[in-house]
Write an enzyme that holds these catalytic residues in place. Structure first.
Site, PDB file in Angstrom:
ATOM      1  NE  ARG A  34      -1.236   0.327   5.213  1.00  0.00           N
ATOM      2  CZ  ARG A  34      -1.534   1.142   6.134  1.00  0.00           C
ATOM      3  NH1 ARG A  34      -1.858   2.284   5.504  1.00  0.00           N
ATOM      4  NH2 ARG A  34      -0.560   1.094   7.553  1.00  0.00           N
ATOM      5  CD  GLU A  82      -2.233   5.290   8.979  1.00  0.00           C
ATOM      6  OE1 GLU A  82      -2.413   5.043  10.147  1.00  0.00           O
ATOM      7  OE2 GLU A  82      -1.611   4.540   8.751  1.00  0.00           O
ATOM      8  CD  GLU A  94      -6.438   3.831  11.125  1.00  0.00           C
ATOM      9  OE1 GLU A  94      -5.358   2.869  11.435  1.00  0.00           O
ATOM     10  OE2 GLU A  94      -6.782   4.048   9.597  1.00  0.00           O
ATOM     11  CD1 TRP A 106       0.798  -2.477  12.776  1.00  0.00           C
ATOM     12  CD2 TRP A 106       2.716  -0.857  13.881  1.00  0.00           C
ATOM     13  NE1 TRP A 106       0.548  -1.314  13.997  1.00  0.00           N
ATOM     14  CE2 TRP A 106       1.469  -0.395  14.197  1.00  0.00           C
ATOM     15  CE3 TRP A 106       3.716  -0.267  14.610  1.00  0.00           C
ATOM     16  CZ2 TRP A 106       1.320   0.482  15.324  1.00  0.00           C
ATOM     17  CZ3 TRP A 106       4.152   0.453  15.654  1.00  0.00           C
ATOM     18  CH2 TRP A 106       2.613   0.982  16.100  1.00  0.00           C
ATOM     19  CG  HIS A 143      -3.860  -4.206  13.574  1.00  0.00           C
ATOM     20  ND1 HIS A 143      -4.770  -3.748  14.820  1.00  0.00           N
ATOM     21  CD2 HIS A 143      -3.072  -3.493  13.481  1.00  0.00           C
ATOM     22  CE1 HIS A 143      -4.778  -2.981  14.715  1.00  0.00           C
ATOM     23  NE2 HIS A 143      -3.705  -2.356  13.871  1.00  0.00           N
TER      24      HIS A 143
END
Length: 671
Positions: free
Chosen positions: A115, A154, A307, A315, A358
């Site tokens: 991404r 982001e 978030e 991560w 996650h």
């Protein structure tokens, strides 16, 4: 389907998270919305990573699934923050147009398949992103589920390739006008770096030795502006389609690649992603500082926690889970510090892809899990906090922080690389957090009216407007405290000539001629009689300054070493105001003593006196928040009786706050 007219809105805390239904079979969607309703979810972000689903081939559109998802959510009373999927282009874009892919400073073109694989400078990328944004907006601008738009995700994509070179040159030409001005402002006479034309200028790339620091500084400014242009053109396209809903994107706290001061008035709602590392000892205070930054970016308006993680992230090299108490504390802390919305990444935990470990609101184990029960408990608690919505925090203390100064102070070739701007701000902030003192973060040069104390932990750049605002604050009776290695440079990153900090020396009554790295072992500080509250054995480390007092009282001098006997901590009284200077990175106990004395002298006290260790106290509007981040029960004395919104309990006098507990007290008549 027919959409009924919406019921009148009532105040509520927004609660939910990212929802990625395109990653799941259709049969899971009904279960999703049923469980969302059970948990109290009222807002989900949809579409952030859906570009390849919406546009599987160039120009093709697949909206049927999104039509169904939005209708389904709306039928269950769940609102949507609809995202443009521009943060994650499909592989075909990078394969067909490799110039859309970013290039590192080392000349490596990054591949598609992850991404963020785009350069904001690419006209081709922006054309494709904008075309899809226009079609999304045209189709869903009037959909009753859509209450907000979310552009990108982001922003922080950097590129040093030829696309960036073209746009960087154009940015420089707009700023400087001609190449002679650039050469002068960049100081290119050093190391024979003079340019003949803008076409010769490149982004900072791998070089034999250090890059021109002003070139680096301007490239950081350009990169932030370039990303903002990407955001703004998609935002404007949504507006042109007739959207009246708020439009935003998600910030990332003290993120080094984007200057959020320049972005703040470009979004309708300040939104942030926060992932504190609770393995670190100061995580609660550091998270609070980020939250105060978000509130401050919005001028004190409520903001949105876009978030966070309900449990472990995936991560970090070693990821610790959250207890229910910690998950609740993280969310209630954000509400205490101005958030009117609490969201997570993500709703349903992925089974494939990079984020399969996650955590999510609905974990792999399903609804019969501690995580989902925690989500339901949080939804119930946030529902009870409706009276807090819209409330503001009143702060009498301002802390200066600026991205450009941070960038300039991070360049190599300094007296020490151990002095970090954000770390110093965190150390100062932790003292105020422990005292229950509210803080606004301000951009240097902004008006300081209304603040009785102004803290400048580290501002490498000090421009005349900032110096003038500090002088005016002291003149009207405020207290100013300035940290070491401040006022070193101008906006170009060029060193100010004269005794430092050049523009503040007269205000502070002290000036320096040398910045000196200090030995690895702490350097003793010797308090004078003027520092009556000095700790027993204060020390300094990292960096000190060769100072000379000229009107300031010396509170401490350096002990044995290179700076022996010279001033280290000073205070100058100006009428009812005062100006303090720390000529070294002082130890935690010394810093706490200085800041406590400075606040006391300014008539500033915390929300409650004598807060137990780990107990955070914040007053937001009519509500007094008490949050216990420690391990040992603490007792506080309430100034007035009131009712705890979370439990309905009437509280008065001395109250025990258990570890992990949050009290949200509405006092007296407000209850």
């Amino acid at each position: 389907m027919t959409h009924p007219d919406p019921a009148p809105a009532r105040p509520r805390v927004r609660f939910g998270g990212d929802y990625n239904p395109e990653q799941w079979p259709r049969e899971t969607w009904d279960e999703d919305v049923t469980l969302m309703a059970r948990a109290g979810v009222n807002l989900v972000t949809v579409g952030v990573f859906s570009w390849s689903t919406l546009e599987p081939s160039p120009g093709e559109r697949n909206f049927a699934w999104l039509d169904e998802v939005l209708d389904l959510l709306h039928s269950h009373g769940i609102d949507v923050d609809l995202a443009t999927p521009s943060a994650s282009p499909p592989p075909w874009l990078g394969i067909l147009h490799p110039e859309t892919l970013p290039v590192t400073a080392d000349g490596v073109r990054l591949a598609a398949g992850s991404r963020n694989q785009f350069t904001p400078a690419s006209a081709v990328y922006r054309e494709h992103a904008l075309a899809l944004t226009r079609d999304l907006a045209a189709r869903y601008v009037d959909h009753p589920a859509v209450v907000m738009w979310h552009v990108g995700n982001e922003y922080g994509q950097l590129d040093h390739g030829d696309e960036a070179a073209r746009e960087f040159r154009a940015w420089l030409q707009r700023k400087y006008g001609d190449i002679a001005t650039l050469n002068r402002e960049w100081g290119t006479a050093v190391w024979s770096q003079g340019y003949r034309a803008f076409e010769e200028v490149l982004p900072p790339r791998a070089m034999p030795y250090l890059v021109n620091p002003t070139q680096n500084l301007d490239f950081r400014r350009y990169s932030s502006d370039m990303m903002l242009a990407c955001y703004a053109e998609q935002r404007d396209a949504i507006r042109e389609a007739g959207a009246t809903q708020p439009i935003t994107t998600n910030f990332m706290g003290f993120f080094p690649h984007v200057d959020y001061w320049t972005w703040a008035d470009q979004v309708d709602v300040i939104a942030d992603d926060q992932y504190p590392d609770h393995s670190q000892p100061h995580s609660a205070a550091d998270a609070a500082m980020v939250q105060d930054l978000m509130r401050s970016l919005g001028g004190g308006r409520p903001w949105l926690l876009m978030e966070q993680a309900i449990n472990a992230v995936s991560w970090r090299p070693h990821n610790l889970p959250k207890s229910r108490a910690q998950a609740l504390l993280d969310s209630y802390q954000a509400v205490a510090r101005g958030a009117d919305g609490i969201c997570f990444f993500q709703w349903r935990q992925a089974t494939a892809g990079a984020e399969r470990h996650h955590s999510a609101m609905l974990p792999h184990a399903g609804e019969d899990s501690e995580v989902f029960r925690t989500v339901c408990a949080l939804g119930e608690g946030l529902s009870a906090l409706a009276p807090v919505v819209g409330g503001r925090i009143e702060a009498r203390v301002a802390m200066a922080f600026d991205w450009e100064s941070w960038w300039a102070a991070s360049e190599p070739g300094r007296p020490t690389s151990l002095l970090d701007t954000v770390e110093q701000a965190q150390r100062w902030y932790r003292v105020l957090w422990s005292l229950g003192v509210a803080v606004d973060l301000v951009r240097p040069g902004a008006p300081l009216d209304g603040y009785d104390a102004v803290l400048v932990p580290h501002s490498y750049i000090v421009e005349p407007a900032f110096a003038a605002s500090l002088e005016a604050a002291v003149a009207r009776g405020a207290t100013v405290v300035v940290g070491p290695y401040s006022g070193v440079a101008d906006a170009r990153g060029h060193i100010q000539v004269g005794r430092s900090p050049v523009l503040l020396a007269e205000l502070l009554g002290v000036s320096g001629e040398e910045w000196a790295g200090l030995p690895s072992s702490p350097t003793a500080l010797v308090p004078t009689a003027a520092w009556s509250s000095a700790p027993a054995s204060p020390t300094a480390s990292i960096l000190g300054e060769r100072l000379r007092a000229s009107g300031a009282d010396v509170l401490a001098t350096f002990g044995p070493g290179h700076l022996a006997g010279l001033p280290a901590v000073t205070r100058r009284t100006v009428g009812t105001g005062s100006a303090w200077y720390l000529g070294a990175v002082v130890s935690d106990d010394a810093l706490a003593s200085v800041l406590t004395d400075a606040l006391t002298g300014a008539g500033i006290a915390g929300v409650l006196p004598d807060l137990p260790a780990g107990v955070e106290a914040v007053r937001r509007g009519d509500a007094l928040f008490l949050l216990h981040h420690g391990d040992v029960p603490g007792r506080v004395t309430l100034p007035r009786p009131g009712r705890d919104l979370l439990t309905g309990e009437e509280l008065a006098g001395e109250v025990e706050v258990a570890p992990g507990r949050t009290i949200v007290l509405i006092e007296g008549d407000h209850a």
